[in-house]
Design an enzyme around this catalytic site. Structure first.
Site, short mmCIF file in Angstrom:
data_model
loop_
_atom_site.label_atom_id
_atom_site.label_comp_id
_atom_site.label_asym_id
_atom_site.label_seq_id
_atom_site.Cartn_x
_atom_site.Cartn_y
_atom_site.Cartn_z
N SER A 84 0.82 -1.22 0.00
CA SER A 84 0.00 0.00 0.00
C SER A 84 0.85 1.26 0.00
O SER A 84 0.46 2.28 -0.55
CB SER A 84 -0.90 0.03 1.23
OG SER A 84 -1.90 -0.94 1.13
N GLU A 126 2.35 -0.44 15.17
CA GLU A 126 2.91 0.86 14.77
C GLU A 126 3.73 1.51 15.88
O GLU A 126 4.68 2.24 15.60
CB GLU A 126 1.78 1.81 14.35
CG GLU A 126 1.04 1.40 13.09
CD GLU A 126 0.01 0.28 13.30
OE1 GLU A 126 -0.22 -0.10 14.47
OE2 GLU A 126 -0.53 -0.21 12.30
N ASP A 134 -12.68 3.52 2.40
CA ASP A 134 -12.44 2.95 3.73
C ASP A 134 -13.22 3.61 4.85
O ASP A 134 -13.35 3.05 5.94
CB ASP A 134 -10.94 3.01 4.05
CG ASP A 134 -10.16 1.93 3.31
OD1 ASP A 134 -10.77 0.92 2.92
OD2 ASP A 134 -8.95 2.11 3.11
#
Lengths: 276, 319
Positions: B31, B52, B110
């Protein structure tokens, strides 16, 4: 460096504890219990040949790295670094004062020997993993040690870092957990149970060792084993919070409490008695 | 070309020369277009998995050691999920390059959970942080080169959609406003409406300026590819030269984003100045839509809605 005998190590640790007690009292804020509790661990790292460093050349490329994750115990780190010769001991009484390099939680770049910024719990292990990964990528043999608290094993990021280090087989990394069983609000097993900690760590594919965090012989033995290990290693160091000042030992209320005057002198007398 | 493609390509190109560069993602190599880096330099690519915070923490450690890590994920997570770690990176002034992908409403399908509308606000409030918001592939290339040159943390806002390449009349300079209607014959002392924008939505801003100019309203469009640091004197000068109305257009919350930034600077001007109209997302979350166009329409960020909003305020300001 001349090798210190065990009584000499004990004496060295007591000197550091005296600084810690004085620094926190002078600053009128800070964390005495954890700082006194990790002092023997720091003494073992910095006053035996386990941690390779040059105090007058803190950026020495061949050094081993020591990172602190539970930044609130930094009075012990600052006092250890000063005793080891990284900077003048006269700076110690500036802890937590305006413009002092001895910030309430450590800041990288402010003070020689401080390798990372810490304070927000759960961030130190990731940073140590990064240093170890960089070294390994460049095929360097330096070792990375990181001291963590048991309480901060409630942070998810810590476990993310354990997973990552296992994936990349960072055998140049050793984690030490200050297993003192207390945190701000009370006992770790009441606030948020960590047990069975050893099993958890082993299931993350780490080599798990245990030590008495105040027994220099045991500490040296386990740190040497971890350093030589073919897998990333974690040492659960069982410690007594407040170690050395008997009336605060094992009492979670001393996590971030400053002694009042009478308590301060009582504690100082006890610590002074131990070096006479 | 989509900005994310250029970012991936540029990191790869620079890595041939600069061996310090390493790349980390949180399970989003494809992505964020660093899959080619992964194939070319497997030893310098680290997938942190869906983690993350640790990705940012490991990057901090790599930077402490002397590497130049890029960390890439969606801007809602990076910064967002890992803000505290990024704050520590900024406080430590570490050489970590943070790419926040799929930013803004342009990530239509999304929905709100994945549409970062507050990343500029967050990042520009951090000391030591540089904030770059490229508008096309040329600026994305420049932004990555700048990021590597700067010794400290840098945030680069990235987007997903195919984006037209602008005609640039001048070199990009860190912190300098860039006029994007270079052919405009308006003298600076004749500007009636001044438009600031950032990122790919600048293309809408340029069309809006064109429409207003056709209606004999002298309008200039300015691109702010750098949101921090910023040449406040140059911004103040542009504002004081404007007679009727200053407008900001952004694919982001107007609060503390580009609109907030211009409002802060404008409020410091001590002489008389034109009022400010902030166009962007106004204290609401995004949502899903079939296309970015539909979403921009719904949020008043299409060309026609923007022209309408400007004309309403313009006519009030004129009377």
């Amino acid at each position: 460096m001349k090798l210190m005998t065990r009584p000499e190590l004990k004496k060295q640790a007591t000197k550091i504890r005296q600084h810690v007690w004085q620094m926190i009292y002078t600053a009128q804020s800070g964390h005495p219990a954890g700082s006194l509790g990790v002092t023997d661990i720091l003494t073992t790292l910095y006053f035996t040949p386990i941690l390779k460093y040059q105090a007058k050349n803190p950026q020495w490329p061949e050094r081993d790295y020591f990172l602190l994750s539970n930044g609130h115990v930094c009075p012990a780190l600052y006092a250890t670094l000063a005793e080891a010769g990284f900077f003048s001991k006269s700076k110690l009484n500036t802890l937590r004062q305006l413009n002092s390099p001895l910030q309430g939680h450590p800041h990288v770049g402010s003070l020689p020997g401080v390798e990372n910024t810490s304070g927000p719990l759960g961030q130190g292990l990731s940073q140590a993993v990064g240093v170890a990964l960089g070294l390994k990528t460049d095929k360097k043999i330096n070792h990375v040690f990181v001291l963590t608290s048991d309480g901060e094993h409630q942070e998810g990021q810590t476990w993310e870092a354990y997973m990552f280090a296992a994936k990349y087989a960072l055998n140049n990394l050793t984690v030490i957990i200050d297993r003192n069983l207390v945190q701000i609000d009370g006992k770790t097993e009441e606030v948020m149970p960590l047990e069975r900690l050893k099993l958890k760590l082993a299931s993350f594919r780490w080599r798990v060792l245990e030590t008495d965090g105040h027994d220099f012989k045991d500490l040296i033995d386990k740190l040497q084993k971890a350093k030589a290990s073919q897998r990333p290693s974690v040492i659960i160091a069982h410690t007594i919070p407040g170690k050395g000042v008997s009336f605060i030992e094992n009492d979670y209320r001393w996590h971030g409490k400053v002694p009042h005057e009478a308590e301060y002198y009582e504690g100082l007398e006890e610590l002074m008695g131990k070096t006479q | 070309m989509p900005i994310r493609d250029t970012i991936g390509q540029t990191i790869l190109e620079l890595s041939r020369q600069d061996k310090r560069i390493v790349v980390l993602t949180a399970d989003l190599a494809g992505s964020l277009r660093v899959d080619s880096f992964q194939k070319t330099y497997p030893d310098r690519f680290f997938d942190a998995g869906v983690a993350e915070q640790n990705m940012a923490g490991v990057a901090a450690g790599l930077a402490l050691y002397g590497k130049t890590p890029f960390i890439l994920s969606f801007a809602v997570f990076n910064p967002g999920l890992n803000l505290s770690m990024i704050r520590t990176i900024a406080y430590s002034n570490l050489n970590v390059k943070i790419v926040g992908g799929h930013a803004g409403l342009s990530n239509a399908g999304d929905g709100a959970t994945h549409q970062a509308l507050e990343d500029i606000a967050i990042m520009r409030s951090l000391p030591n942080m540089t904030v770059l918001s490229p508008a096309d592939d040329a600026q994305a290339r420049w932004a990555i080169k700048q990021a590597v040159k700067i010794n400290g943390p840098v945030y680069i806002r990235s987007t997903r959609l195919d984006t037209p390449t602008l005609k640039h009349a001048q070199e990009f300079k860190l912190g300098q406003p860039e006029p994007v209607d270079a052919k405009s014959k308006i003298q600076n002392n004749k500007i009636e409406v001044l438009i600031f924008s950032t990122g790919p939505i600048i293309n809408t801003a340029i069309q809006v300026a064109k429409t207003l100019n056709q209606q004999k309203i002298a309008t200039r469009a300015i691109n702010l590819h750098t949101l921090k640091p910023i040449n406040t004197d140059a911004i103040k000068q542009l504002i004081t030269q404007t007679q009727k109305l200053v407008v900001t257009i952004e694919d982001h919350q107007i609060a503390a984003g580009l609109g907030g930034l211009v409002a802060e600077i404008s409020a410091e001007i001590t002489t008389s100045r034109a009022p400010l109209l902030r166009i962007g997302v106004k204290d609401s979350f995004g949502q899903s839509a079939r296309s970015a166009e539909k979403l921009y329409e719904a949020y008043g960020l299409d060309q026609a809605s923007i022209v309408k909003q400007i004309l309403e305020v313009y006519s009030n300001a004129s009377s």
